[in-house]
Design an enzyme around this catalytic site. Structure first.
Site, PDB file in Angstrom:
ATOM      1  N   SER A 173       0.848  -1.193   0.000  1.00  0.00           N
ATOM      2  CA  SER A 173       0.000   0.000   0.000  1.00  0.00           C
ATOM      3  C   SER A 173       0.889   1.250   0.000  1.00  0.00           C
ATOM      4  O   SER A 173       1.655   1.440  -0.937  1.00  0.00           O
ATOM      5  CB  SER A 173      -0.967  -0.044   1.172  1.00  0.00           C
ATOM      6  OG  SER A 173      -1.944   0.941   1.028  1.00  0.00           O
ATOM      7  N   ASP A 219      -9.122  -4.949  -6.286  1.00  0.00           N
ATOM      8  CA  ASP A 219      -8.844  -3.909  -5.287  1.00  0.00           C
ATOM      9  C   ASP A 219      -9.676  -2.665  -5.600  1.00  0.00           C
ATOM     10  O   ASP A 219      -9.509  -2.047  -6.650  1.00  0.00           O
ATOM     11  CB  ASP A 219      -7.349  -3.582  -5.318  1.00  0.00           C
ATOM     12  CG  ASP A 219      -6.895  -2.776  -4.107  1.00  0.00           C
ATOM     13  OD1 ASP A 219      -7.712  -2.035  -3.546  1.00  0.00           O
ATOM     14  OD2 ASP A 219      -5.714  -2.889  -3.746  1.00  0.00           O
ATOM     15  N   HIS A 252      -7.608  -5.332  -1.612  1.00  0.00           N
ATOM     16  CA  HIS A 252      -6.414  -4.667  -1.087  1.00  0.00           C
ATOM     17  C   HIS A 252      -5.718  -5.506  -0.013  1.00  0.00           C
ATOM     18  O   HIS A 252      -4.570  -5.248   0.341  1.00  0.00           O
ATOM     19  CB  HIS A 252      -6.789  -3.300  -0.513  1.00  0.00           C
ATOM     20  CG  HIS A 252      -5.614  -2.398  -0.333  1.00  0.00           C
ATOM     21  ND1 HIS A 252      -4.824  -1.978  -1.376  1.00  0.00           N
ATOM     22  CD2 HIS A 252      -5.066  -1.837   0.777  1.00  0.00           C
ATOM     23  CE1 HIS A 252      -3.847  -1.206  -0.936  1.00  0.00           C
ATOM     24  NE2 HIS A 252      -3.976  -1.105   0.371  1.00  0.00           N
TER      25      HIS A 252
END
Length: 749
Positions: free
Chosen positions: A616, A693, A725
């Site tokens: 991320s 995602d 995600h």
């Protein structure tokens, strides 16, 4: 949000950080004579190596029971509802999710809410709510609602294909409320009669829900709030019509679903938000005056204890101003009670600390003196309750009659978190620490703040949970979780690597904290390094907390594991965080480089075999680190990265980068993106992304890959069909990562 992205993103830590810390090594049983090394298969198998970790711990209204969600021994992602008798310590299951549930598929709306809460991979019972009289518990399960009584019986309350969102029991127990088909509904619990409170929810209009950025970035998961006397309910109405539509392909293994998702990218319109106060049947509706500026955020809503006023926190689009409004619920008229303003080149962080007291004062959290501290607002005047070069993380409870406030913070050191009692009646508001040094603690209290559920962990002990009185004295263990024979981690205890902590100074004088795990060092031997980072704001990765078994696995494989918290990270004061203002991907990269240079100064580190990893924001950092410093890192792994901040959402991105990416903030956005300099990457790169995602959308990685391909820059890529995600919580991801490490920096290189 890229704060909660940390939870889903630090995939290395995500598996074990669901639990609070454990006891110190000396409190554990002797390690088994024969040490066993961890395997990837065991790390991802059941039961969890950190031991059984109850979630959602609560005291019943009368204090006789502690309830929690507990994972099944053979299915650690499925939870059932359990209760412990606080007198005897005996546990019993209240609701078996497999026996009561239907197994029905959740609605897309509920799936997305769970993804926002980072519980998308959990099944069974993931939330519950006590009735105020303590006689029953509301249990959402498989898209419908059930009422469980303490004798083990359940009553099904709803049976609809669309499911119900945001269910709650009203304060006096008269109503069940929930959102169905984008409208707020109530059910009279005595008669079972349903009523549609709002009527025009459809298409782009939603009632009683929190909009995307509220869930993802603002820690607000609901869109309605009951008054304490049940006479009124405040309800949010939002219209997504202005928000741009992103066509997102959720690519699965056997099919591809195309979603037209309303996604408020940085610099584009947000939803239109309104707030109404009405009776539980929808009559008497009045619109709350939120001001003439429509481009605002509805940050927080809370009723006064007597229901005489509604308090609303209104944040401007630039997030430099936060107004606290006092609203007359009968007319909707509002006045500004007080305002929080940011300093130059900064922003106002939101907090969940807003505690109206019975005497009319309000306890409030603010960073106005440079650190997050508590203040009391009374009769137009402010009194600072805590102060110093440390930060309050939150409030655990208030005993107003005794003049005691309980908070958690890092007064005793950045690497620890403790529970403190603050004396509101004594001069200087003295603090007393209630928890043991060397741990990372958190707590929740009953309504009178007389008893607390404390969870704690340390680098040598997974999360323990105990019941304590208001002096911090332990009354009983809820989950002692000692690493003793029979504990899932016990067979691996002999090879458990101790965590070392340290600090270093940057060239301009900042202090950076680091942590390190090493194999048993052989004199003269040099070791490869797994250099993990997150790097984003609102996060702290270096702490005296239980770590990930993946770290221990990597140590068993012969790697040093290293992390360092750069400037921009949390719990170090506002100036420390403000360093990234309009400059993401700059100071963080330099601070991580300082960590790499420190590693290279150690005689047991192989300076040519340092691999860097992040997910991320951490994935974004991997790209920026490789671009800025070719040759420093032997390899990089980037999971689910943001590659261009114009692709990420408004509330998170604009807080740090500005609200005008095509105008006055264009240079800052251009400098921060990771795509333009992609061709500068000269070291081996592995790029990973989930193909479903909806947070950091796949377009981020495909745009980056296209740039790499267009410039004939080599890299490796692994995509995961159907994964969101949280794709990093997958054994194949880590098999791929380990194979990449073996080829680039491992002993097999």
């Amino acid at each position: 949000m890229l704060r909660t992205l940390l939870a889903a993103s630090a995939a290395v830590a995500a598996i074990a950080m669901t639990a609070p810390p454990v006891a110190h090594a000396q409190a554990q049983s002797p390690a088994p004579a024969q040490a066993q090394d961890l395997t990837l298969q065991r790390i991802f198998a059941s039961p969890d190596l950190a031991g059984e970790q109850p979630r959602g711990l609560r005291l019943s209204p009368d204090g006789t029971l502690i309830t929690s969600l507990r994972p099944r021994a053979d299915e650690r992602d499925r939870y059932d509802l359990w209760a412990m008798d606080t007198t005897t310590g005996a546990w019993r299951m209240l609701v078996d999710s497999k026996k009561v549930g239907t197994g029905a598929e959740l609605s897309e709306a509920e799936k997305m809410q769970r993804e926002r809460a980072r519980i998308g991979g959990q099944r069974g019972i993931v939330a519950y709510d006590w009735t105020p009289d303590g006689k029953a518990i509301l249990v959402p399960l498989d898209g419908d609602l059930y009422l469980a009584t303490l004798d083990g019986k359940t009553r099904r309350l709803t049976n609809t294909p669309g499911g119900e969102l945001n269910p709650a029991i009203s304060p006096n127990g008269g109503y069940l409320s929930f959102v169905r088909d984008q409208n707020l509904m109530t059910m009279d619990l005595a008669t079972g009669t349903e009523r549609k409170v709002t009527t025009d929810g459809a298409g782009t209009v939603h009632w009683g829900e929190a909009e995307f950025v509220a869930q993802e970035e603002m820690d607000r998961s609901t869109g309605y709030w009951w008054s304490p006397d049940e006479r009124h309910v405040a309800v949010e109405r939002f219209d997504e019509a202005p928000v741009g539509t992103v066509v997102r392909a959720a690519i699965g293994a056997n099919e591809t679903k195309v979603f037209e998702q309303r996604y408020p990218a940085a610099g584009t319109p947000n939803v239109l938000v309104d707030l109404y106060v009405m009776r539980p049947d929808g009559t008497g509706s009045v619109k709350v005056d939120l001001g003439s500026d429509r481009d605002i955020y509805l940050a927080r809503v809370k009723w006064a204890p007597d229901g005489s006023a509604l308090y609303v926190q209104r944040q401007n689009r630039d997030q430099t101003r936060l107004d606290v409004l006092k609203v007359d619920p009968m007319t909707g008229r509002s006045t500004i009670l007080f305002t929080e303003k940011s300093g130059p080149k900064s922003w106002v962080n939101l907090s969940s600390v807003f505690a109206p007291m019975k005497d009319g004062s309000i306890v409030w959290w603010s960073e106005r003196d440079g650190h997050g501290h508590l203040y009391r607002f009374a009769r137009g005047k402010w009194t600072q309750l805590t102060k110093g070069a440390w930060d309050v993380a939150g409030i655990n409870g208030i005993d107003e009659a005794a003049g005691k406030l309980y908070l958690n913070g890092n007064k005793d050191g950045v690497l620890e978190r403790h529970i403190y009692a603050l004396d509101l009646k004594a001069k200087g508001y003295p603090l007393t620490r209630l928890t043991q040094a060397g741990w990372w603690n958190n707590a929740s209290a009953d309504k009178t703040a007389s008893r607390f559920i404390v969870s704690r962990s340390s680098p040598d002990q997974p999360t323990q949970v105990y019941l304590a009185d208001n002096t911090g004295q332990r009354i009983a263990w809820i989950n002692e979780n000692r690493i003793a024979p029979g504990h899932p981690y016990y067979p691996y205890l002999a090879s458990h690597a101790q965590t070392r902590f340290g600090e270093l100074k940057t060239a301009d004088g900042a202090t950076l904290y680091w942590e390190m795990l090493t194999p048993a060092l052989v004199p003269g031997k040099k070791y490869p390094v797994f250099f993990e980072h997150y790097g984003g704001p609102h996060s702290q990765t270096v702490s005296r907390n239980w770590g990930s078994p993946l770290h221990q696995y990597l140590v068993d494989k012969g790697y040093i594991v290293f992390q360092i918290d750069n400037r921009g990270s949390a719990n170090r004061g506002k100036a420390y965080e403000d360093a990234i203002w309009h400059a993401m991907g700059s100071i963080e990269v330099k601070d991580q480089l300082a960590g790499a240079n420190y590693l290279k100064s150690l005689d047991f580190v192989d300076p040519k075999r340092i691999a860097t990893y992040g997910w991320s924001y951490g994935g974004y950092m991997t790209l920026k680190m490789l671009e800025a410093n070719p040759g420093v890192y032997a390899a990089g792994i980037s999971g689910a990265p943001v590659t261009k901040w114009e692709m990420y959402d408004t509330h998170y991105t604009e807080r740090y980068m500005g609200a005008d990416p095509k105008g006055k903030d264009a240079k800052a956005y251009a400098a921060s993106n990771a795509i333009d300099d992609a061709a500068k990457i000269a070291d081996p790169l592995l790029l990973i992304h989930g193909m479903a995602d909806d947070n950091v959308v796949l377009d981020n990685s495909t745009a980056f890959a296209a740039k790499m391909q267009a410039t004939n820059t080599p890299f490796e890529m692994m995509l995961y069909p159907g994964k969101t995600h949280s794709a990093g919580r997958d054994i194949h991801v880590w098999t791929t990562i380990l194979n990449f490490l073996d080829r680039t920096v491992g002993e097999k290189k």
